[in-house]
Enzyme design. Structure first.
Site, mmCIF file in Angstrom:
data_model
loop_
_atom_site.group_PDB
_atom_site.id
_atom_site.type_symbol
_atom_site.label_atom_id
_atom_site.label_comp_id
_atom_site.label_asym_id
_atom_site.label_seq_id
_atom_site.Cartn_x
_atom_site.Cartn_y
_atom_site.Cartn_z
ATOM 1 N N THR A 199 6.803 -4.310 -8.124
ATOM 2 C CA THR A 199 6.303 -4.026 -6.583
ATOM 3 C C THR A 199 5.850 -2.539 -6.619
ATOM 4 O O THR A 199 6.269 -1.871 -7.479
ATOM 5 C CB THR A 199 7.189 -4.399 -5.760
ATOM 6 O OG1 THR A 199 7.621 -5.762 -5.868
ATOM 7 C CG2 THR A 199 7.105 -3.968 -4.237
ATOM 8 N N THR A 249 3.426 -6.100 -2.865
ATOM 9 C CA THR A 249 3.547 -6.664 -4.170
ATOM 10 C C THR A 249 3.088 -7.709 -4.253
ATOM 11 O O THR A 249 2.238 -8.306 -3.457
ATOM 12 C CB THR A 249 5.402 -7.119 -3.854
ATOM 13 O OG1 THR A 249 5.650 -7.643 -5.188
ATOM 14 C CG2 THR A 249 5.597 -8.370 -2.990
ATOM 15 N N ASP A 269 9.213 -17.079 -3.423
ATOM 16 C CA ASP A 269 10.018 -16.291 -2.602
ATOM 17 C C ASP A 269 10.595 -17.228 -1.692
ATOM 18 O O ASP A 269 11.692 -17.010 -0.839
ATOM 19 C CB ASP A 269 9.486 -15.032 -1.924
ATOM 20 C CG ASP A 269 9.921 -13.778 -2.857
ATOM 21 O OD1 ASP A 269 10.577 -13.940 -3.745
ATOM 22 O OD2 ASP A 269 9.396 -12.744 -2.389
ATOM 23 N N GLY A 294 12.621 -6.527 -6.091
ATOM 24 C CA GLY A 294 13.101 -7.790 -5.492
ATOM 25 C C GLY A 294 14.530 -7.508 -4.640
ATOM 26 O O GLY A 294 14.335 -6.735 -3.724
HETATM 27 O O1 DON Z 1 9.143 -9.788 -1.145
HETATM 28 C C1 DON Z 1 9.861 -9.642 -2.052
HETATM 29 O O2 DON Z 1 11.125 -9.601 -1.543
HETATM 30 C C2 DON Z 1 9.713 -9.632 -3.493
HETATM 31 N N1 DON Z 1 8.579 -10.693 -3.612
HETATM 32 C C3 DON Z 1 9.579 -8.485 -4.018
HETATM 33 C C4 DON Z 1 9.276 -8.538 -5.607
HETATM 34 C C5 DON Z 1 9.562 -7.167 -6.100
HETATM 35 O O3 DON Z 1 9.950 -6.199 -5.781
HETATM 36 C C6 DON Z 1 9.288 -7.274 -7.612
HETATM 37 N N2 DON Z 1 9.493 -6.096 -8.221
HETATM 38 N N3 DON Z 1 10.015 -5.120 -8.613
#
Ligand code: DON
Length: 497
Positions: free
Chosen positions: A307, A325, A349, A400
């Site tokens: 992200t 992201t 998600d 995440g």
């Molecule tokens: O929006 C979210 O919570 C996730 N899809 C974020 C994913 C993410 O940060 C992956 N990266 N490092």
């Protein structure tokens, strides 16, 4: 007198979505531009129950929000023309930019694993097929064409025009669900942030469909009931409190957080001081709460690792904290043929298995199930902290579910433990997400002696390689000087002009 920027380029992209917190000095307010992806209208729970948390391909893509989100931010706050705003992106894609060693390593590893995604391999490989080296230029002519269309014709080119046609053709080629009417109907929203106070500071985080603002304010409220500074950050007592606050906020995230158009999220209660006092009263100072004692019906799922976050303050004092992201690194791995950009795999998600239960598996609560047109729950937590009406901290991170705890660490490092923003960003991080019932502690966060003390209270530990990439800015309230700290964990830079 220029502004300060800290950014990284991981996978924020026009094929994804995100959240932008904006402090506008003229409006004297903080607002959130919410441009999260949405489930296509043809999405059903049955179709998506076959996916898992790491799925790729056309079906895993949600309707992208970034282009509408950026256009809404521009319409509300922009001073340049749309065309001149997009022009540098067109130029970067057309002429290329020198990649750093972190991106070279990432691309080389990824290209090797791209068996089923020939278009992605073609677009991101060097023409002679040799591995990327740091300093070489990544040129993306098809992306340049796409961005030029967006610059010249506005966001409608993406949602109603030629690019929409390319996205729909890509869906039809691989069993994806995004239709022309999904794209034409996509809207970004201006939303009020989640607001909290913490030891005299004001904290603004993103509202649902992100869980970030709620969980951050809930954890800060719980921690505020203790004298953290006195307990010391690295001590068994201090670490215990952090983990117990995290466990409870992530449990609430699993129970209550989702798209507010589809589920009633009790934001006011979860972020109230009264609720925090109740939560704090349930913490036993000598014993870890067992996560499965808090609730047995919920599941967790693994999330991806890429992200982009950037924090910006301009010379007038306006501030932007933006996280966006594609979900996993390189998202769905689907590059829209002829358009040169990657689509997200954000559908993963959602809680994909309604009602399913597993202590270290997935979450199956109703708050975040697949429905047509619904936004999936996010953990993105772009955050602005103010004091006396002025911005003092702009922060956020990828990672995440760990994102919320990374931001919690930075806010408390600065406010409770008196660290500079550089020290706050560098300091080893902690993460607990209710289930699995295990604390991830970066090397050096606690000593082996403290770890043993905590294990005897019932905590279990794991050591991740790294947590997040939190590019942050601190504005010294006394002098107004901006201190930008780019996180060294992945990549990105601080800059001023
Ligand atoms: O929006 C979210 O919570 C996730 N899809 C974020 C994913 C993410 O940060 C992956 N990266 N490092």
């Amino acid at each position: 007198q220029g502004g300060s920027v800290a950014s990284s380029y991981a996978t924020g992209n026009i094929g994804g979505g995100g959240f932008m917190m904006v402090h506008d000095v003229c409006r004297r307010d903080v607002v959130c531009v919410e441009y999260r992806e949405t489930a296509p209208c043809a999405a059903t729970r049955e179709i998506y129950s076959k996916l898992n948390g790491t799925s790729r391909g056309q079906l895993s893509a949600g309707v992208p929000g970034t282009v509408r989100g950026m256009a809404l931010a521009h319409q509300q706050f922009g001073r340049l023309t749309w065309q001149s705003l997009v022009a540098p992106a067109v130029q970067l894609a057309a002429e290329g930019f020198p990649i750093d060693s972190s991106l070279a390593t990432s691309l080389n590893g990824w290209i090797k694993r791209l068996g089923d995604f020939p278009e992605a391999r073609r677009v991101y490989s060097k023409s002679d097929g040799s591995p990327w080296q740091a300093g070489e230029r990544l040129v993306q002519p098809e992306l340049a064409k796409t961005l030029r269309l967006i610059a010249d014709c506005g966001p409608d080119a993406f949602y109603c025009g030629a690019i929409a046609d390319q996205i729909v053709a890509e869906m039809q080629a691989g069993g994806g669900l995004i239709s022309k009417s999904d794209l034409a109907g996509y809207q970004a929203h201006l939303r009020w942030p989640v607001h909290g106070t913490y030891r005299g500071y004001e904290v603004f985080g993103p509202p649902p469909p992100s869980s970030g603002g709620i969980a951050l304010v809930e954890m800060l409220n719980v921690l505020e009931t203790f004298d953290l500074a006195k307990k010391k950050r690295e001590s068994a007592e201090g670490t215990h409190l952090f983990v117990e606050a995290m466990r409870r906020a992530y449990f609430d995230r699993a129970r209550f957080a989702g798209d507010p158009a589809f589920t009633d999220v009790p934001v006011a209660r979860l972020t109230s001081k009264e609720y925090a006092r109740e939560q704090a009263a349930g913490i036993d100072p000598h014993k870890a709460t067992r996560s499965d004692e808090l609730g047995r019906e919920l599941l967790t799922k693994a999330e991806g690792e890429s992200t982009t976050h950037f924090s910006v303050v301009d010379s007038a004092g306006n501030a932007v904290s933006n996280t966006y992201t594609l979900q996993d690194s390189y998202g769905s791995r689907v590059v829209v043929r002829g358009a040169g950009f990657l689509l997200n795999n954000e559908m993963t998600d959602f809680n994909l298995q309604p009602g399913a239960t597993d202590r270290d598996g997935r979450i199956g609560t109703p708050a975040n199930l697949v429905d047509p047109g619904r936004r999936m729950l996010s953990s993105q937590t772009p955050t602005i902290v103010m004091q006396g009406g002025r911005v003092v901290l702009v922060t956020g991170s990828p990672g995440g579910r760990t994102i919320i705890n990374t931001v919690l660490g930075i806010v408390t490092n600065v406010i409770d433990f008196g660290m500079t923003v550089r020290e706050a960003v560098d300091a080893p991080r902690l993460h607990h997400q209710w289930l699995p019932d295990i604390t991830k502690s970066e090397t050096g966060r606690i000593s082996s002696d403290v770890r043993q003390q905590l294990e005897s209270r019932g905590h279990r530990f794991d050591e991740p390689k790294k947590q997040g990439d939190a590019h942050s800015i601190w504005i010294d309230p006394a002098t107004g000087v901006r201190h930008a700290a780019a996180d060294k964990r992945i990549s990105g830079h601080a800059a001023a002009e």
